[in-house]
Enzyme design. Structure first.
Site, PDB file in Angstrom:
ATOM      1  N   CYS A 169      -5.735  12.504  12.551  1.00  0.00           N
ATOM      2  CA  CYS A 169      -6.116  11.070  12.444  1.00  0.00           C
ATOM      3  C   CYS A 169      -6.000  10.384  13.898  1.00  0.00           C
ATOM      4  O   CYS A 169      -5.285  11.107  14.839  1.00  0.00           O
ATOM      5  CB  CYS A 169      -5.479  10.276  11.385  1.00  0.00           C
ATOM      6  SG  CYS A 169      -3.744   9.876  11.748  1.00  0.00           S
ATOM      7  N   ARG A 202      -0.168  14.635  12.999  1.00  0.00           N
ATOM      8  CA  ARG A 202       0.540  14.211  11.702  1.00  0.00           C
ATOM      9  C   ARG A 202       0.740  15.503  10.580  1.00  0.00           C
ATOM     10  O   ARG A 202      -0.334  15.619   9.721  1.00  0.00           O
ATOM     11  CB  ARG A 202      -0.121  13.159  11.016  1.00  0.00           C
ATOM     12  CG  ARG A 202       0.026  12.029  11.833  1.00  0.00           C
ATOM     13  CD  ARG A 202      -0.624  10.679  11.318  1.00  0.00           C
ATOM     14  NE  ARG A 202       0.083  10.265  10.286  1.00  0.00           N
ATOM     15  CZ  ARG A 202      -0.476   9.281   9.629  1.00  0.00           C
ATOM     16  NH1 ARG A 202      -1.669   8.645   9.498  1.00  0.00           N
ATOM     17  NH2 ARG A 202       0.281   8.575   8.360  1.00  0.00           N
ATOM     18  N   ARG A 217      -9.011  -0.524   4.601  1.00  0.00           N
ATOM     19  CA  ARG A 217      -8.128   0.709   3.775  1.00  0.00           C
ATOM     20  C   ARG A 217      -6.646   0.295   3.276  1.00  0.00           C
ATOM     21  O   ARG A 217      -6.420   0.460   2.342  1.00  0.00           O
ATOM     22  CB  ARG A 217      -8.015   1.647   4.870  1.00  0.00           C
ATOM     23  CG  ARG A 217      -9.190   2.487   5.292  1.00  0.00           C
ATOM     24  CD  ARG A 217      -8.861   3.883   6.115  1.00  0.00           C
ATOM     25  NE  ARG A 217      -7.675   4.415   5.178  1.00  0.00           N
ATOM     26  CZ  ARG A 217      -7.001   5.492   5.899  1.00  0.00           C
ATOM     27  NH1 ARG A 217      -7.185   6.122   7.061  1.00  0.00           N
ATOM     28  NH2 ARG A 217      -6.098   6.080   5.169  1.00  0.00           N
ATOM     29  N   ASP A 271       4.098  19.991   7.864  1.00  0.00           N
ATOM     30  CA  ASP A 271       4.903  21.292   7.668  1.00  0.00           C
ATOM     31  C   ASP A 271       6.267  21.131   6.929  1.00  0.00           C
ATOM     32  O   ASP A 271       6.777  21.824   6.511  1.00  0.00           O
ATOM     33  CB  ASP A 271       5.287  22.077   9.304  1.00  0.00           C
ATOM     34  CG  ASP A 271       5.958  20.708  10.235  1.00  0.00           C
ATOM     35  OD1 ASP A 271       5.191  19.561  10.076  1.00  0.00           O
ATOM     36  OD2 ASP A 271       7.081  20.736  10.804  1.00  0.00           O
ATOM     37  N   ASP A 317       4.422   0.884  12.194  1.00  0.00           N
ATOM     38  CA  ASP A 317       3.330   0.058  11.467  1.00  0.00           C
ATOM     39  C   ASP A 317       3.241  -1.349  12.179  1.00  0.00           C
ATOM     40  O   ASP A 317       2.130  -2.065  11.731  1.00  0.00           O
ATOM     41  CB  ASP A 317       3.361  -0.045  10.171  1.00  0.00           C
ATOM     42  CG  ASP A 317       2.963   1.439   9.491  1.00  0.00           C
ATOM     43  OD1 ASP A 317       3.278   1.659   8.217  1.00  0.00           O
ATOM     44  OD2 ASP A 317       2.872   2.132  10.244  1.00  0.00           O
ATOM     45  N   ILE A 377       7.480   7.080  17.287  1.00  0.00           N
ATOM     46  CA  ILE A 377       7.078   7.990  16.032  1.00  0.00           C
ATOM     47  C   ILE A 377       5.627   8.818  15.916  1.00  0.00           C
ATOM     48  O   ILE A 377       5.821  10.145  15.751  1.00  0.00           O
ATOM     49  CB  ILE A 377       6.916   7.004  14.696  1.00  0.00           C
ATOM     50  CG1 ILE A 377       8.102   6.084  14.528  1.00  0.00           C
ATOM     51  CG2 ILE A 377       6.460   7.849  13.457  1.00  0.00           C
ATOM     52  CD1 ILE A 377       9.344   6.700  13.925  1.00  0.00           C
ATOM     53  N   LYS A 404       0.662  -1.188  -0.019  1.00  0.00           N
ATOM     54  CA  LYS A 404      -0.055   0.060  -0.069  1.00  0.00           C
ATOM     55  C   LYS A 404       0.809   1.235  -0.103  1.00  0.00           C
ATOM     56  O   LYS A 404       0.750   2.193  -0.867  1.00  0.00           O
ATOM     57  CB  LYS A 404      -0.969  -0.007   1.286  1.00  0.00           C
ATOM     58  CG  LYS A 404      -1.577   1.532   1.452  1.00  0.00           C
ATOM     59  CD  LYS A 404      -2.469   1.199   2.744  1.00  0.00           C
ATOM     60  CE  LYS A 404      -1.702   1.510   4.071  1.00  0.00           C
ATOM     61  NZ  LYS A 404      -1.442   2.975   4.253  1.00  0.00           N
ATOM     62  N   ASN A 405       1.801   1.261   1.033  1.00  0.00           N
ATOM     63  CA  ASN A 405       2.834   2.539   1.171  1.00  0.00           C
ATOM     64  C   ASN A 405       3.723   2.486   0.022  1.00  0.00           C
ATOM     65  O   ASN A 405       4.507   3.658   0.160  1.00  0.00           O
ATOM     66  CB  ASN A 405       3.329   2.377   2.480  1.00  0.00           C
ATOM     67  CG  ASN A 405       2.254   2.898   3.579  1.00  0.00           C
ATOM     68  OD1 ASN A 405       0.938   2.936   3.164  1.00  0.00           O
ATOM     69  ND2 ASN A 405       2.566   2.520   4.802  1.00  0.00           N
TER      70      ASN A 405
HETATM   71  C1  EPZ Z   1       3.825   6.917   6.664  1.00  0.00           C
HETATM   72  O1  EPZ Z   1       3.165   8.048   6.985  1.00  0.00           O
HETATM   73  C2  EPZ Z   1       3.225   5.925   6.177  1.00  0.00           C
HETATM   74  N1  EPZ Z   1       2.014   5.896   5.259  1.00  0.00           N
HETATM   75  C3  EPZ Z   1       2.530   5.211   7.723  1.00  0.00           C
HETATM   76  O2  EPZ Z   1       1.823   4.269   7.430  1.00  0.00           O
HETATM   77  C4  EPZ Z   1       3.793   5.005   8.545  1.00  0.00           C
HETATM   78  O3  EPZ Z   1       3.174   4.822   9.783  1.00  0.00           O
HETATM   79  C5  EPZ Z   1       4.725   6.358   8.600  1.00  0.00           C
HETATM   80  O4  EPZ Z   1       5.119   6.741   7.471  1.00  0.00           O
HETATM   81  C6  EPZ Z   1       6.092   6.013   9.592  1.00  0.00           C
HETATM   82  O5  EPZ Z   1       6.664   5.091   8.783  1.00  0.00           O
HETATM   83  C7  EPZ Z   1       2.319   6.089   3.946  1.00  0.00           C
HETATM   84  O6  EPZ Z   1       3.612   6.024   3.549  1.00  0.00           O
HETATM   85  C8  EPZ Z   1       1.008   6.256   3.348  1.00  0.00           C
HETATM   86  P1  EPZ Z   1       5.681  10.452   8.582  1.00  0.00           P
HETATM   87  P2  EPZ Z   1       3.773   9.400   6.999  1.00  0.00           P
HETATM   88  O7  EPZ Z   1       5.882  11.691   7.622  1.00  0.00           O
HETATM   89  O8  EPZ Z   1       4.493   9.840   5.922  1.00  0.00           O
HETATM   90  C9  EPZ Z   1       5.988  13.727  11.843  1.00  0.00           C
HETATM   91  C10 EPZ Z   1      -0.014   2.837   7.605  1.00  0.00           C
HETATM   92  O9  EPZ Z   1      -0.589   2.173   8.664  1.00  0.00           O
HETATM   93  N2  EPZ Z   1       5.741  14.776  10.790  1.00  0.00           N
HETATM   94  O10 EPZ Z   1       7.033   9.496   8.275  1.00  0.00           O
HETATM   95  O11 EPZ Z   1       2.383  10.532   7.122  1.00  0.00           O
HETATM   96  C11 EPZ Z   1       4.772  12.906  11.990  1.00  0.00           C
HETATM   97  O12 EPZ Z   1       3.674  13.835  12.766  1.00  0.00           O
HETATM   98  C12 EPZ Z   1       0.534   4.190   7.845  1.00  0.00           C
HETATM   99  O13 EPZ Z   1       0.294   2.193   6.458  1.00  0.00           O
HETATM  100  C13 EPZ Z   1       5.897  16.180  10.972  1.00  0.00           C
HETATM  101  O14 EPZ Z   1       5.920  16.494  12.047  1.00  0.00           O
HETATM  102  O15 EPZ Z   1       4.538   9.575   8.230  1.00  0.00           O
HETATM  103  C14 EPZ Z   1       5.195  11.657  12.667  1.00  0.00           C
HETATM  104  O16 EPZ Z   1       5.338  11.831  13.997  1.00  0.00           O
HETATM  105  C15 EPZ Z   1       0.031   4.706   9.062  1.00  0.00           C
HETATM  106  N3  EPZ Z   1       5.860  17.053   9.842  1.00  0.00           N
HETATM  107  C16 EPZ Z   1       6.691  11.525  12.100  1.00  0.00           C
HETATM  108  O17 EPZ Z   1       6.998  12.924  11.515  1.00  0.00           O
HETATM  109  C17 EPZ Z   1       5.807  16.605   8.582  1.00  0.00           C
HETATM  110  O18 EPZ Z   1       5.811  17.407   7.822  1.00  0.00           O
HETATM  111  C18 EPZ Z   1       6.848  10.429  11.060  1.00  0.00           C
HETATM  112  O19 EPZ Z   1       5.796  10.919  10.068  1.00  0.00           O
HETATM  113  C19 EPZ Z   1       5.591  15.031   8.434  1.00  0.00           C
HETATM  114  C20 EPZ Z   1       5.819  14.299   9.326  1.00  0.00           C
END
Ligand code: EPZ
Length: 422
Positions: free
Chosen positions: A116, A121, A402, A124, A310, A332, A22-23
Site C-alpha cells: 500500500c 506491509r 475509508r 509473514d 497513525d 513503523i 475503525k481499528n
Molecule cells: C495496524 O496495521 C493498523 N490497522 C494501522 O492503521 C496502524 O498504522 C498499524 O497497525 C500500526 O499501529 C488496523 O488495525 C486495521 P502492523 P497493521 O502489523 O496491523 C510490519 C490506519 O491508518 N509487519 O502493526 O497492518 C509492518 O510492515 C492504519 O488506520 C511485518 O513485517 O500494522 C510494519 O512495518 C494504517 N510482518 C510493522 O510490522 C507482518 O506479518 C507494524 O505493522 C506484520 C507486520
C-alpha cells in the site's frame, strides 16, 4: 473523483462526538466468524472500510444486519472460506478473516494483501504464527491457502508459544482470534499492546473465550470448544480524537470531544500540551483550547503506548505552521511521508532524510490543489487546508472516507469552511 474544498483561516469552536474506532471495529467484525450464534455490536462507525468488511463477510455467507451504529452478525451459514483479491486489495485488514476461518472451519483462502502507499506491509508474522499452531500454509496464485490437518477429531489448531519478531497489531489480533478455538494454551510474546487489541479481547471474552494479558506484551489464550453469541460496544476512536484535537491546535479555537477516552491518548495529549494547547479532561469529554501559534514538537512513532504512527502525519501538519523547528521520526512504516511533497506545495519547509523529517515552521501556508495518498495523510492535508491562506482543494479523498465518519460534516459543525466537490 471527489474532492474537498477548504477555505483556510477559520478557528474551530464547539462540540464533536467521537465515533467508534475503525481499528477496533474491523477485527471485532471478523470475530463474528468464530461463533454460529449472533454477535451484536454497538457504536460501529459508518465508514467505507467497515462497509467493505461487511461486504467481505456477507460474500462468505455471514448474515449481517446494519441499523445505524448497531450491527448484528450471524455466521451460522458460512459457505465460502475465501477472501478474494478484489476485496483484499482495497483493504489490508481483510487479512483478519484468516485466523477465525482457520480456527473454526479448518481452512481458509485469503488473497495476499498488495502493498500500500505507506509500505510493503507483509503478513509473514500472521502466517508463521498459524503454522506454529499446526496450519499447513501454501502461497499459490497470490493467495494464502491455510489447511488445518484433521487431528484426532475435528480439524483444530493446537495451542503454541509464538514470539513476534516485530510488534504487529493485526498479527496479534489474528492469532489471538485463532487461539480461542485451538486445543490447548497459546502464548503470544512481544504482542501488540494497542487499546484496539484490548477491545477485541473484551469482545472475545464476552463470547466465552479465555484470554489473559491483553494490553500487555504477553497474551495467554486457553482454547475452548466453541464460542457463543454476545453483545459488545466498540471503543471510541483515539485516532479520530487526536485528529480533531490537532486540527483545533493548528487552527486555534476551543473544542470539546464527547464520547472520547483520554486514558488511551496520554502521549498525544502530552504532545499537544507541549505545543501550547490547554487541555481539560472530564470523564468522556476532552476539551482543547488554543489561543496562540503552536510551538513545534518533536515526535517519534513507536508501538503503543508510545506515540502512534497513525498520528504522525497530523502532527507534521501542525509543525508546518508552528514556532520553531521539529523532528518527525517514523519508525513503523518505511514510506509514511507521502504527505510531505503535498505539504511542500502549500509552502511548507520540510527536509526528509530516511525516516526522519525536519520541519521548519512557517508563519503562513498558501492554499493550493493537493492530493491525498493514504488515510492519515489525507487527514494531514485537511488540517493544512484549515490553516492555509485562501482555498485548498484536497483530491482523492476516497482515502479519507475509508477511515473517518462524516469528517467534513463534523468539521463544518465546528466552524470550518469545508465542502465536498465532485
Ligand atoms: C495496524 O496495521 C493498523 N490497522 C494501522 O492503521 C496502524 O498504522 C498499524 O497497525 C500500526 O499501529 C488496523 O488495525 C486495521 P502492523 P497493521 O502489523 O496491523 C510490519 C490506519 O491508518 N509487519 O502493526 O497492518 C509492518 O510492515 C492504519 O488506520 C511485518 O513485517 O500494522 C510494519 O512495518 C494504517 N510482518 C510493522 O510490522 C507482518 O506479518 C507494524 O505493522 C506484520 C507486520
Amino acid at each position: 473523483m471527489q474532492k474537498l474544498a477548504i477555505q483556510g483561516g477559520f478557528r474551530l469552536n464547539g462540540e464533536v462526538r467521537i465515533s467508534g474506532a475503525k481499528n477496533a471495529a474491523l477485527p471485532i467484525l471478523c470475530a463474528g466468524l468464530l461463533s454460529s450464534e449472533p454477535l451484536q455490536l454497538g457504536n460501529v462507525p459508518d465508514m467505507n472500510d467497515v462497509a467493505t468488511m461487511c461486504r467481505l463477510l456477507r460474500q462468505m455467507g455471514v448474515a449481517i444486519e446494519v441499523n445505524g451504529g448497531q450491527v448484528t452478525l450471524s455466521a451460522a451459514q458460512v459457505d465460502k472460506l475465501e477472501a478474494p483479491y478484489d476485496m483484499v486489495k482495497t483493504m489490508r485488514a481483510a487479512i483478519l478473516v484468516l485466523g477465525p476461518l482457520a480456527a473454526r472451519f479448518g481452512e481458509a483462502r485469503v488473497s495476499l494483501p498488495g502493498g500500500c502507499a505507506i509500505g510493503s506491509r507483509p503478513v509473514d508474522l500472521h502466517i508463521k504464527g498459524l503454522q506454529a499452531m499446526g496450519a499447513e500454509i501454501h502461497i499459490e496464485h497470490g493467495y494464502i491457502h491455510a489447511q488445518v490437518p484433521r487431528g484426532t477429531g475435528a480439524k483444530r489448531l493446537r495451542g503454541a508459544r509464538i514470539f513476534f519478531d516485530l510488534v504487529s497489531v493485526t498479527g496479534t489480533e489474528n492469532l489471538m482470534m485463532a487461539a480461542t478455538l485451538a486445543d490447548g494454551v497459546t502464548v503470544l510474546e512481544n504482542a501488540a499492546r494497542e487499546p484496539e487489541v484490548v477491545d477485541l479481547a473484551h469482545c472475545l471474552i464476552a463470547m466465552g473465550a479465555r484470554i489473559e494479558g491483553a494490553g500487555s506484551d504477553t497474551i495467554t489464550i486457553t482454547g475452548v470448544e466453541k464460542l457463543h453469541g454476545a453483545s459488545h460496544n466498540v471503543m471510541p476512536d483515539r485516532i479520530e480524537s487526536g485528529t480533531f484535537l490537532v486540527a483545533a491546535a493548528a487552527a486555534g479555537g476551543n473544542i470539546t470531544l464527547t464520547d472520547a477516552r483520554a486514558d488511551i491518548m496520554e502521549n498525544v495529549l502530552e504532545k499537544l500540551q507541549e505545543a501550547g494547547a490547554i487541555i481539560k479532561v472530564s470523564g468522556s469529554t476532552i476539551n482543547l483550547h488554543m489561543n496562540r501559534r503552536p510551538k513545534a514538537v518533536n515526535v517519534r512513532t513507536a508501538p503503543y503506548p508510545a506515540f502512534p504512527t497513525d498520528m504522525q502525519a497530523q502532527f507534521m501538519a501542525l509543525n508546518c505552521i508552528a514556532e520553531g523547528s521539529a523532528m518527525v521520526v517514523e519508525t513503523i512504516f518505511e514510506n509514511r511521508f507521502m504527505h510531505v511533497q503535498e505539504l511542500r506545495r502549500l509552502g511548507a519547509q520540510i527536509d526528509v532524510e530516511g525516516n526522519t523529517a525536519v520541519v521548519k515552521g512557517c508563519a503562513q501556508l498558501e492554499g493550493a490543489t493537493i492530493m491525498a495518498t493514504d488515510l492519515r495523510a489525507s487527514a494531514c492535508l485537511v488540517i493544512a487546508g484549515l490553516v492555509a491562506q485562501g482555498e485548498t482543494v484536497v483530491d482523492r479523498i476516497y482515502h479519507l472516507d475509508r477511515g473517518y465518519e462524516h469528517i467534513e460534516a463534523k468539521l463544518s459543525a465546528l466552524g470550518a469552511q469545508i465542502r465536498r466537490v465532485k
